[in-house]
Enzyme design. Structure first.
Site, PDB file in Angstrom:
ATOM      1  N   HIS A   1       0.829  -1.210   0.000  1.00  0.00           N
ATOM      2  CA  HIS A   1       0.000   0.000   0.000  1.00  0.00           C
ATOM      3  C   HIS A   1       0.861   1.257   0.000  1.00  0.00           C
ATOM      4  O   HIS A   1       1.624   1.504   0.934  1.00  0.00           O
ATOM      5  CB  HIS A   1      -0.874  -0.028   1.256  1.00  0.00           C
TER       6      HIS A   1
ATOM      7  N   HIS B   1      -1.031  10.796  -1.929  1.00  0.00           N
ATOM      8  CA  HIS B   1      -2.346  10.372  -1.468  1.00  0.00           C
ATOM      9  C   HIS B   1      -3.298  11.536  -1.235  1.00  0.00           C
ATOM     10  O   HIS B   1      -4.443  11.541  -1.696  1.00  0.00           O
ATOM     11  CB  HIS B   1      -2.236   9.550  -0.182  1.00  0.00           C
TER      12      HIS B   1
END
Length: 291
Positions: A40, A82
């Site tokens: 991730h 992100h």
């Protein structure tokens, strides 16, 4: 990834014909293959998220798949980050103190390239920078890894789907070899996932969220995966997803996130998920070994 309000369900069926892909290497199936482990934002428990260092760390750990997030700068460059805000993972407040609220879209790629994207994680990463998507996929290619690319906030960046696909194409990521098992594009936004499928029907796609079972047939028109948070999963839901056939003629898959403990990894593997997205890919891989 964050659990967030999901885009409205897309219900119209897609008219574009899609070609069949060769068998995927990412499905945990009746043949006994364990779930795929996906790092991730790179191996983000061990290196600053979404940086080249995190890709390198995942490769060092022997992890084939990495996940990343894509935003767009003021001058139209796609960067791997992100948040739509630069504050959390860079020193933007120090470098540009008068530029609040420090949104990615308010800075040029050259300005973002000046920022330290690693010191917040640890002094050893003080030289880390926010990579462009082009830089990121090149590093993934160097390691012969595979990419799960998330389009973030498409409502903020009209046309980002086509732009991301153009970068991928320019870097050789839309050839048959990559499409057969090295690339997936996902988003929390159903319209964005559908746009990717319509623009490049050969690209494998995933929808981030947990749609009601009654709506899965609509998603199956344009998404190959349904990718929920692990807390929303059950064995019954995974089985329900697997019962639908996606746009490439294969059963829908489930990649779940964000799993960082051995116990949770074994739990979701028991549900029959196809992939596990994790900040600690070594922990999850060890937990699933021989599962």
């Amino acid at each position: 990834m964050h659990a967030r309000a999901l885009a409205a369900t897309t219900t119209a069926l897609l008219g574009t014909a899609a070609f069949l892909l060769p068998p995927s290497d990412v499905r945990a199936d009746e043949d006994g293959k364990q779930p795929t482990v996906i790092a991730h934002r790179g191996a983000s428990a061990y290196a600053p998220e979404n940086t080249l260092a995190a890709v390198d760390k995942a490769a060092e750990l022997g992890i084939d798949w990495v996940e990343n997030d894509v935003q767009r700068t003021k001058d139209g460059e796609l960067v791997v980050l992100h948040d739509d805000n630069l504050r959390r993972t860079t020193d933007v407040e120090e470098v540009f103190p008068d530029r609040a609220p420090w949104k990615v879209r308010d800075f040029t790629s050259a300005e973002i390239a000046r920022l330290d994207a690693g010191s917040w994680f640890g002094h050893a990463y003080a030289d880390a920078r926010v990579p462009t998507l082009k830089q990121y996929v090149r590093r993934v290619e160097v390691h012969h890894q595979k990419l799960l690319l998330e389009i973030k906030n498409p409502d903020l960046y009209p046309g980002i789907e086509g732009q991301a696909l153009k970068v991928l194409g320019n870097e050789g990521w839309l050839d048959r070899r990559h499409l057969a098992g090295r690339l997936i594009v996902q988003s929390f936004n159903a319209a964005s996932v559908r746009a990717v499928h319509e623009l490049k029907p050969g690209v494998k796609t995933g929808f981030l969220g947990t749609p009601p079972v009654a709506d899965l047939s609509a998603y199956a028109a344009f998404a190959d995966q349904i990718n929920p948070s692990y807390g929303s999963l059950s064995k019954g839901y995974v089985s329900a997803v697997h019962a639908f056939t996606g746009p490439h003629g294969r059963p829908l898959e489930v990649f779940t996130w964000t799993v960082d403990t051995a116990a949770t990894a074994r739990l979701v593997a028991g549900y029959g998920v196809d992939g596990v997205i994790t900040n600690k890919p070594d922990v999850v891989r060890a937990a699933l070994r021989g599962f």
